[in-house]
Write an enzyme that holds these catalytic residues in place. Structure first.
Site, mmCIF file in Angstrom:
data_model
loop_
_atom_site.group_PDB
_atom_site.id
_atom_site.type_symbol
_atom_site.label_atom_id
_atom_site.label_comp_id
_atom_site.label_asym_id
_atom_site.label_seq_id
_atom_site.Cartn_x
_atom_site.Cartn_y
_atom_site.Cartn_z
ATOM 1 N N ASP A 21 0.846 -1.197 0.000
ATOM 2 C CA ASP A 21 0.000 0.000 0.000
ATOM 3 C C ASP A 21 0.882 1.247 0.000
ATOM 4 O O ASP A 21 1.713 1.417 0.885
ATOM 5 C CB ASP A 21 -0.895 -0.037 1.252
ATOM 6 C CG ASP A 21 -1.720 1.232 1.406
ATOM 7 O OD1 ASP A 21 -1.929 1.939 0.397
ATOM 8 O OD2 ASP A 21 -2.152 1.514 2.541
ATOM 9 N N ASN A 23 -0.384 4.535 -0.172
ATOM 10 C CA ASN A 23 -1.000 5.792 0.275
ATOM 11 C C ASN A 23 -1.786 5.665 1.576
ATOM 12 O O ASN A 23 -2.676 6.455 1.849
ATOM 13 C CB ASN A 23 -1.892 6.364 -0.832
ATOM 14 C CG ASN A 23 -3.038 5.421 -1.169
ATOM 15 O OD1 ASN A 23 -3.050 4.266 -0.711
ATOM 16 N ND2 ASN A 23 -4.000 5.892 -1.932
ATOM 17 N N ASP A 25 -4.155 3.909 2.727
ATOM 18 C CA ASP A 25 -5.592 3.647 2.864
ATOM 19 C C ASP A 25 -5.843 2.183 3.245
ATOM 20 O O ASP A 25 -6.990 1.742 3.307
ATOM 21 C CB ASP A 25 -6.367 4.029 1.587
ATOM 22 C CG ASP A 25 -5.990 3.151 0.400
ATOM 23 O OD1 ASP A 25 -5.032 2.345 0.527
ATOM 24 O OD2 ASP A 25 -6.637 3.268 -0.653
ATOM 25 N N ASP A 29 -1.768 -1.277 -3.833
ATOM 26 C CA ASP A 29 -2.056 -0.521 -5.057
ATOM 27 C C ASP A 29 -0.892 -0.619 -6.039
ATOM 28 O O ASP A 29 0.140 -1.229 -5.745
ATOM 29 C CB ASP A 29 -2.369 0.942 -4.703
ATOM 30 C CG ASP A 29 -1.363 1.501 -3.713
ATOM 31 O OD1 ASP A 29 -0.158 1.418 -4.005
ATOM 32 O OD2 ASP A 29 -1.784 1.999 -2.638
ATOM 33 N N ASP A 98 -4.603 -10.737 -15.632
ATOM 34 C CA ASP A 98 -5.699 -11.652 -15.372
ATOM 35 C C ASP A 98 -6.850 -11.274 -16.307
ATOM 36 O O ASP A 98 -7.203 -10.100 -16.430
ATOM 37 C CB ASP A 98 -6.144 -11.525 -13.909
ATOM 38 C CG ASP A 98 -6.522 -12.861 -13.300
ATOM 39 O OD1 ASP A 98 -7.331 -13.569 -13.926
ATOM 40 O OD2 ASP A 98 -6.028 -13.181 -12.211
ATOM 41 N N ASP A 199 -9.153 -16.575 -16.248
ATOM 42 C CA ASP A 199 -9.986 -17.028 -15.135
ATOM 43 C C ASP A 199 -11.065 -18.009 -15.606
ATOM 44 O O ASP A 199 -11.776 -17.728 -16.587
ATOM 45 C CB ASP A 199 -10.657 -15.782 -14.528
ATOM 46 C CG ASP A 199 -11.277 -16.047 -13.177
ATOM 47 O OD1 ASP A 199 -10.527 -16.341 -12.234
ATOM 48 O OD2 ASP A 199 -12.513 -15.961 -13.062
ATOM 49 N N GLU A 254 -6.981 -21.004 -16.480
ATOM 50 C CA GLU A 254 -7.402 -21.600 -15.211
ATOM 51 C C GLU A 254 -8.547 -22.545 -15.540
ATOM 52 O O GLU A 254 -9.622 -22.101 -15.933
ATOM 53 C CB GLU A 254 -7.855 -20.527 -14.219
ATOM 54 C CG GLU A 254 -8.017 -21.124 -12.826
ATOM 55 C CD GLU A 254 -9.070 -20.454 -11.975
ATOM 56 O OE1 GLU A 254 -9.022 -20.608 -10.754
ATOM 57 O OE2 GLU A 254 -9.966 -19.782 -12.530
ATOM 58 N N HIS A 327 -4.041 -17.284 -4.852
ATOM 59 C CA HIS A 327 -4.905 -16.470 -3.988
ATOM 60 C C HIS A 327 -6.174 -17.202 -3.579
ATOM 61 O O HIS A 327 -6.974 -16.650 -2.824
ATOM 62 C CB HIS A 327 -5.255 -15.189 -4.726
ATOM 63 C CG HIS A 327 -6.066 -15.458 -5.964
ATOM 64 N ND1 HIS A 327 -5.546 -16.134 -7.056
ATOM 65 C CD2 HIS A 327 -7.351 -15.195 -6.279
ATOM 66 C CE1 HIS A 327 -6.480 -16.262 -7.966
ATOM 67 N NE2 HIS A 327 -7.586 -15.701 -7.533
ATOM 68 N N ASP A 328 -6.416 -18.401 -4.113
ATOM 69 C CA ASP A 328 -7.609 -19.185 -3.758
ATOM 70 C C ASP A 328 -7.280 -20.345 -2.827
ATOM 71 O O ASP A 328 -8.173 -21.117 -2.462
ATOM 72 C CB ASP A 328 -8.253 -19.791 -5.015
ATOM 73 C CG ASP A 328 -8.811 -18.744 -5.958
ATOM 74 O OD1 ASP A 328 -9.200 -17.657 -5.492
ATOM 75 O OD2 ASP A 328 -8.867 -19.028 -7.176
HETATM 76 O O1 TEU Z 1 -11.415 -19.220 -9.363
HETATM 77 C C1 TEU Z 1 -12.207 -20.219 -9.858
HETATM 78 C C2 TEU Z 1 -12.289 -21.386 -9.051
HETATM 79 O O2 TEU Z 1 -12.439 -22.472 -9.552
HETATM 80 C C3 TEU Z 1 -12.217 -21.140 -7.599
HETATM 81 O O3 TEU Z 1 -13.513 -20.858 -7.222
HETATM 82 C C4 TEU Z 1 -11.651 -22.245 -6.838
HETATM 83 O O4 TEU Z 1 -12.220 -23.479 -7.189
HETATM 84 C C5 TEU Z 1 -11.973 -21.987 -5.409
HETATM 85 O O5 TEU Z 1 -11.584 -20.678 -5.109
HETATM 86 C C6 TEU Z 1 -11.253 -22.904 -4.530
HETATM 87 O O6 TEU Z 1 -11.700 -22.601 -3.268
HETATM 88 C C7 TEU Z 1 -11.321 -18.056 -10.080
HETATM 89 C C8 TEU Z 1 -10.501 -17.051 -9.316
HETATM 90 O O7 TEU Z 1 -9.185 -17.526 -9.164
HETATM 91 C C9 TEU Z 1 -11.175 -16.762 -8.025
HETATM 92 O O8 TEU Z 1 -10.429 -15.896 -7.212
HETATM 93 C C10 TEU Z 1 -12.508 -16.137 -8.362
HETATM 94 O O9 TEU Z 1 -13.234 -15.931 -7.172
HETATM 95 C C11 TEU Z 1 -13.333 -16.997 -9.306
HETATM 96 O O10 TEU Z 1 -12.577 -17.502 -10.384
HETATM 97 C C12 TEU Z 1 -14.428 -16.177 -9.914
HETATM 98 O O11 TEU Z 1 -13.909 -15.242 -10.791
HETATM 99 CA CA CA Z 2 -3.529 2.110 -1.251
#
Ligand code: TEU
Ligand code: CA
Length: 555
Positions: A21, A23, A25, A29, A98, A199, A254, A327-328
């Protein structure tokens, strides 16, 4: 095998909201990212994959896009983007964006129009159906709990949303939708970006008639069965002709629900669709009756079997992407290893070795290179992710498990584990922000942070740096053929890579016990290429230390 830059690259994923971050908040960013590019260069990565930075109301942290050609205000401006891109290129790195085009935000101009009337020119950009027997058009469930259909009183019809109700699915069968998407992609390519991570691209083609899906035992809804739909390859080949083939890009799809057979089509080396796919079999291995909401641990033999299947089956036909985190997903050291302070660092290095020595393009998720761990979230109020919050509501209301039990699953498997702020140093809020972070900082930041690891030659960071550098020297890491040894061992993951007269022997101990192993004769003269303990040679009968990883090289 044909060489390509994207086969030799190491990718680093940035989740912008949680990276840096600038700034105060509390939200990461673009200027924050730009300020940390030297750090990424030092790590040695080649490509940055940036999770979405487009305009979005953030129902799903940017995966719900309301304008594909604008930057989310919280993240900065298009000028900030251009500066970041120039900074990435000036350091010899590349940027993969993405691309979220299975759905848009319900606040996207197309959907705002589409829902106005049945006759609106944008109506067919989305998937609208009449209700059935006073309810939804079919039994499909959303990934984020509840039905996949939302009723809209204005036109007395339902629209499809495989994710949140603020993420209506685009109708890819409409040629106008495809044209719009392709022209938007070309616009970004003209800006000079270097590729796309697509995605849930495996879900874009829906089965004609949208038939009810199977309801798994105990499940509340049917499976939409949208993965690898009837026209998905046709649409990707069209995209390839209209966009991808016109630039030198890296593309990764993905592909939720992808099988090996399907992957050979998506990521065929003939180049007609994408370069590679993300498959999920290895991260779904221990799913239970409530899907991902479980406390089961991954069984090593099953893990080896799945990884080996993908290594072997795609060889010479398609290309793998290699990941343990994104991130998932929860943090890999907590999930596949041991985040106890006694073992955490050595274990993170072992997992990195095991993954990076395989064939495919490795992905490092922000903080993975520090051995960041799952976060000790206390109450539901600590969670931010729509998937976790909705699942808690749905599962408790349906009486599937006691609230405390579900909280336990969220702590183990919730996506927020990967979304706590990047741990830069031991100052307040881990140096991520001078304000109040949008999600809690993992309290272990005083022990685990980039500043400390940069100063320690023995850190997880420096181990990743070494692994990444090795990949540049040792073509065998990229192109060598994979073979599994010791398939029945429940403690060791042992495999080889072979290229011409050279071989690598990779030995990883997935336990905290000492494990005996006899190094095969052929490796009597082998050198230690890399390892997470000090060991200058290894011959005959050896004893692997807890979570030891060792790579021997012959020839
Ligand atoms: O993720 C798709 C997806 O298959 C995920 O839902 C995954 O199976 C799940 O998170 C596992 O817990 C993509 C993105 O990476 C995710 O961040 C998004 O929320 C989703 O698509 C919708 O765009
Ligand atoms: Ca920020």
């Amino acid at each position: 095998m044909e060489t390509a830059w994207w086969k030799e690259a190491v990718v680093y994923q940035i989740y912008p909201r949680s990276f840096m971050d600038s700034n105060a908040d509390g939200i990461g960013d673009l200027k924050g990212i730009t300020s940390r590019l030297d750090y990424l260069k030092e790590l040695g990565i080649d490509v940055i994959w940036l999770s979405p930075v487009y305009q979005s109301p953030n129902d799903d942290n940017g995966y719900d896009i309301s304008d594909y050609r604008a930057i989310m205000q919280e993240f900065g401006t298009m000028a900030d983007f251009d500066e970041m891109l120039a900074g990435i290129h000036a350091r010899g790195m590349k940027l993969v964006m993405d691309l979220v085009v299975n759905h848009t935000s319900d606040e996207h101009a197309w959907f705002v129009e589409s829902r106005k009337s049945r006759e609106n020119p944008y109506r067919d950009y989305y998937i609208w159906r009449e209700g059935k027997d006073g309810g939804a058009p079919n039994n499909w469930g959303s990934w984020f709990s509840g039905s996949a259909w939302q009723y809209d009183g204005r036109t007395d019809m339902y629209y499809l949303h495989l994710f949140s109700k603020k993420q209506p699915d685009l109708n890819w069968d409409n040629p106008k939708v495809r044209e719009e998407v392709f022209s938007m992609m070309n616009w970004w390519c003209e800006k000079g970006i270097d590729g796309f991570r697509m995605d849930v691209i495996s879900l874009i083609s829906k089965k004609p008639g949208l038939p009810d899906g199977d309801v798994a035992p105990g499940a509340l809804y049917g499976d939409s069965g949208c993965a690898n739909g009837p026209r998905v390859h046709e649409y990707l080949q069209e995209m390839n002709r209209a966009v991808l083939s016109r630039y030198d890009l890296m593309t990764v799809g993905e592909c939720a629900g992808v099988t090996v057979e399907e992957a050979k089509k998506y990521a065929s080396l003939n180049g007609k669709e994408l370069n590679m796919v993300f498959q999920f079999e290895h991260v779904e291995l221990c799913d239970g009756p409530l899907g991902k909401w479980t406390d089961r641990r991954v069984d090593l033999k099953a893990f080896k079997q799945v990884m080996s299947k993908w290594q072997t089956e795609l060889a010479g036909k398609a290309w793998n992407s290699l990941f343990l985190e994104n991130h998932d997903q929860p943090r890999s050291v907590s999930r596949f290893g041991n985040d106890d302070p006694q073992y955490r660092a050595v274990c993170a290095k072992m997992l990195a070795t095991c993954l990076h020595m395989m064939q495919g393009t490795p992905y490092v998720y922000q903080g993975e290179e520090l051995g960041m761990t799952n976060c000790p979230f206390r109450t539901l109020e600590d969670f931010r992710d729509i998937e976790s919050l909705n699942a808690f509501q749905e599962l408790t209301q349906a009486g599937k498990a006691a609230p405390e039990e579900i909280m336990g699953y969220l702590r183990l498997r919730g996506r927020d584990n990967a979304r706590t702020p990047m741990q830069w140093d031991d100052s307040e809020n881990a140096g991520f922000t001078a304000g109040t972070p949008w999600i809690m900082v993992n309290p272990n930041y005083r022990q685990i942070n980039a500043k400390k690891e940069l100063a320690d030659p023995d850190s997880v960071f420096h181990y990743y740096q070494k692994l990444i550098a090795l990949r540049k020297q040792e073509k065998i890491m990229v192109y060598g053929t994979y073979a599994l040894l010791e398939p029945d061992s429940g403690s060791l993951y042992v495999y080889t890579r072979t290229l011409g007269t050279k071989t690598l022997l990779v030995i990883c101990n997935f336990t905290k016990e000492e494990v005996p192993y006899s190094v095969p004769e052929e490796y009597a003269d082998a050198k230690v290429l890399i390892g997470n303990y000090t060991r200058s040679y290894a011959q005959g009968n050896i004893t692997l230390k807890p979570y030891e990883a060792l790579v021997l090289k012959c020839g």
